[in-house]
Design a protein around this motif. Sequence first.
Motif, mmCIF file in Angstrom:
data_model
loop_
_atom_site.group_PDB
_atom_site.id
_atom_site.type_symbol
_atom_site.label_atom_id
_atom_site.label_comp_id
_atom_site.label_asym_id
_atom_site.label_seq_id
_atom_site.Cartn_x
_atom_site.Cartn_y
_atom_site.Cartn_z
ATOM 1 N N UNK A 120 0.813 -1.210 0.000
ATOM 2 C CA UNK A 120 0.000 0.000 0.000
ATOM 3 C C UNK A 120 0.852 1.269 0.000
ATOM 4 N N UNK A 121 1.969 1.225 0.721
ATOM 5 C CA UNK A 121 2.858 2.391 0.747
ATOM 6 C C UNK A 121 3.462 2.618 -0.633
ATOM 7 N N UNK A 122 3.928 1.547 -1.237
ATOM 8 C CA UNK A 122 4.532 1.629 -2.558
ATOM 9 C C UNK A 122 3.460 1.296 -3.583
ATOM 10 N N UNK A 123 2.966 2.309 -4.221
ATOM 11 C CA UNK A 123 1.844 2.170 -5.133
ATOM 12 C C UNK A 123 2.041 1.001 -6.093
ATOM 13 N N UNK A 124 1.045 0.137 -6.175
ATOM 14 C CA UNK A 124 1.079 -1.012 -7.071
ATOM 15 C C UNK A 124 0.160 -0.751 -8.255
ATOM 16 N N UNK A 251 -1.087 7.843 -6.120
ATOM 17 C CA UNK A 251 -0.892 7.459 -4.722
ATOM 18 C C UNK A 251 -1.425 8.522 -3.766
ATOM 19 N N UNK A 252 -1.055 9.787 -4.008
ATOM 20 C CA UNK A 252 -1.505 10.844 -3.124
ATOM 21 C C UNK A 252 -3.023 10.988 -3.173
ATOM 22 N N UNK A 253 -3.587 10.793 -4.364
ATOM 23 C CA UNK A 253 -5.042 10.856 -4.495
ATOM 24 C C UNK A 253 -5.710 9.774 -3.653
ATOM 25 N N UNK A 254 -5.143 8.562 -3.652
ATOM 26 C CA UNK A 254 -5.717 7.468 -2.883
ATOM 27 C C UNK A 254 -5.703 7.782 -1.381
ATOM 28 N N UNK A 255 -4.601 8.314 -0.884
ATOM 29 C CA UNK A 255 -4.499 8.630 0.548
ATOM 30 C C UNK A 255 -5.465 9.747 0.934
ATOM 31 N N UNK A 256 -5.517 10.780 0.102
ATOM 32 C CA UNK A 256 -6.427 11.887 0.394
ATOM 33 C C UNK A 256 -7.879 11.427 0.363
ATOM 34 N N UNK A 340 -2.515 2.459 4.437
ATOM 35 C CA UNK A 340 -1.519 2.916 5.393
ATOM 36 C C UNK A 340 -1.306 4.410 5.195
ATOM 37 N N UNK A 341 -1.214 5.149 6.302
ATOM 38 C CA UNK A 341 -1.021 6.598 6.221
ATOM 39 C C UNK A 341 0.206 6.980 7.033
ATOM 40 N N UNK A 342 0.694 8.189 6.799
ATOM 41 C CA UNK A 342 1.889 8.656 7.500
ATOM 42 C C UNK A 342 1.636 8.768 9.000
ATOM 43 N N UNK A 343 2.706 8.572 9.790
ATOM 44 C CA UNK A 343 2.607 8.732 11.237
ATOM 45 C C UNK A 343 2.103 10.139 11.566
ATOM 46 N N UNK A 344 1.181 10.221 12.493
ATOM 47 C CA UNK A 344 0.608 11.498 12.878
ATOM 48 C C UNK A 344 -0.695 11.827 12.173
ATOM 49 N N UNK A 345 -0.977 11.137 11.072
ATOM 50 C CA UNK A 345 -2.206 11.416 10.315
ATOM 51 C C UNK A 345 -3.455 11.055 11.103
ATOM 52 N N UNK A 346 -3.318 10.091 12.036
ATOM 53 C CA UNK A 346 -4.486 9.622 12.791
ATOM 54 C C UNK A 346 -4.334 9.934 14.279
ATOM 55 N N UNK A 347 -3.726 11.065 14.583
ATOM 56 C CA UNK A 347 -3.499 11.428 15.977
ATOM 57 C C UNK A 347 -4.809 11.611 16.749
#
Length: 358
Positions: A120-124, A251-256, A340-347
Motif C-alpha cells: 500500500x505504501x509503494x503504489x502497485x 498514490x496521493x489521491x488514494x491517501x487523500x 496505510x497513512x503517514x505517522x501522525x495522520x491519525x493522531x
Amino acid sequence: MINRQELKQLQSLTSVPALSILLPTHRTSPDNKQDPILVKNLVNEATERLREEFSNRELAPLLNNLDKLVNEIDYPHTLDGLALYVSHDFAKLYYLPFSVPARVIIDQTFATRDLVYGMHRSLRYWVLLLSQASTRLLAGTAETLEEVQDKNFPMEMTGPGGTAPLPYHADSSYLDDRHRRFFQQVDSALTYYDDQEFLPLVVGGVDRQVSFFQEVTQYPQSITGIITGNFDKATLPELAPQVWSAIQPVRETQRQDALQELENAVNAQMVVSTIGEVWRLANEGRGKLLLVEKNYHVPAIVTEDQHLQLVDEPGGTEVMDDAVDEIIEAVLAKGGNVVMVDDGSLSLYQQIALILRY
C-alpha cells in the motif's frame, strides 16, 4: 510482485509455530554483501526463540524447511526486502520491491503486515504495452517494474494481420477489426491477474492501438495513465521514468480520498478508533476500510472471552507479536480494504481507525 490472491493464501494458513523472518536487502554491491550476514543472525535469533518453547523433535520439520529456504536465496538478485515464511508443512520466500524492518515473528499465523504495508505504501499498478507483435504486461511497485512472462504474456496476435498475411480482399477496416479482437483477448487475460483488485493501469502503445483497446476494455475506470510510442524493444530501466510520471499522482489521491472518507464516516458516526473495538468489529466482518499509521505496532493476547488485551512485550505462543497485523488480515479476509497513512495522520484516532459497513 506478490498479488492479493497469494497474500490471502498466506494469511489463511494457520500453524503453531508459524515463523516469519523479514529484513531489508540491497540491490547492488558492496551493500548486498551484508545481506547474508543479517539473514544468518535472524535465523539464529529465530532458532533460539523457538527452542525456548519447543523441543528439538517438535522443531525438526520446521528447521529443515528453514535451512532449505535459506539456501534458495539468490543474493545477487535481491530487491529491497526479503520475507521468509516457514512452518512444519510450508516454506516460501518473497523478494520485495520495498524495504521492510528486520524482524522475527513467531505466532499462530504468518506476519503479513509489512507486506500489506509495502504493497500500500509503494503504489502497485499494471502497465500494459500494446503491440500486435508482442503485447507486454508489467507489474509495477513504486518505481520498480517487473515483466510478467508466463502462459499469457507476452501475447502475440495470431492469424491474418499477425502471424499470417492478410487475405487478398482485406481492407483497413478488416485489419482494424482484427486488432480490436486481439485487444479483447488481451483484456480478458488481465482478469487472471487483477481479479477483484482493480489496480491502476497504465496503457502504452501507438495512438491507434491505444484507442482500440479503450474501445473494448472492461476496465476503463482503471486506466489512470497513457504513454505513447512503440515499446516492443524498450527495456525496463528505459520505461521506468516515463511510467512513474504517469502513475505517481495516483498514490496521493488514494491517501487523500481515504482521509476524506474517514472524515465523512466520522460525521455519520460509522467509525471506531480504539484498538479493542477495531479488533472486535474487524473480526465480525463489519470493516469497510481500515486506516493505520505506518509504524503502529502493539503486542497483545486474546482473553478467554475473546477480547483483545495489550501486553508490554512480545514473546510466547499466546502473545500476538503485532495485533495490528492480525487486524489487517481480518479486514482483508472479510473483504475490506486497508490504507496505510503517514505517522501522525491519525493522531485524533489513536493511530488506527476502522470505517464500518453498517
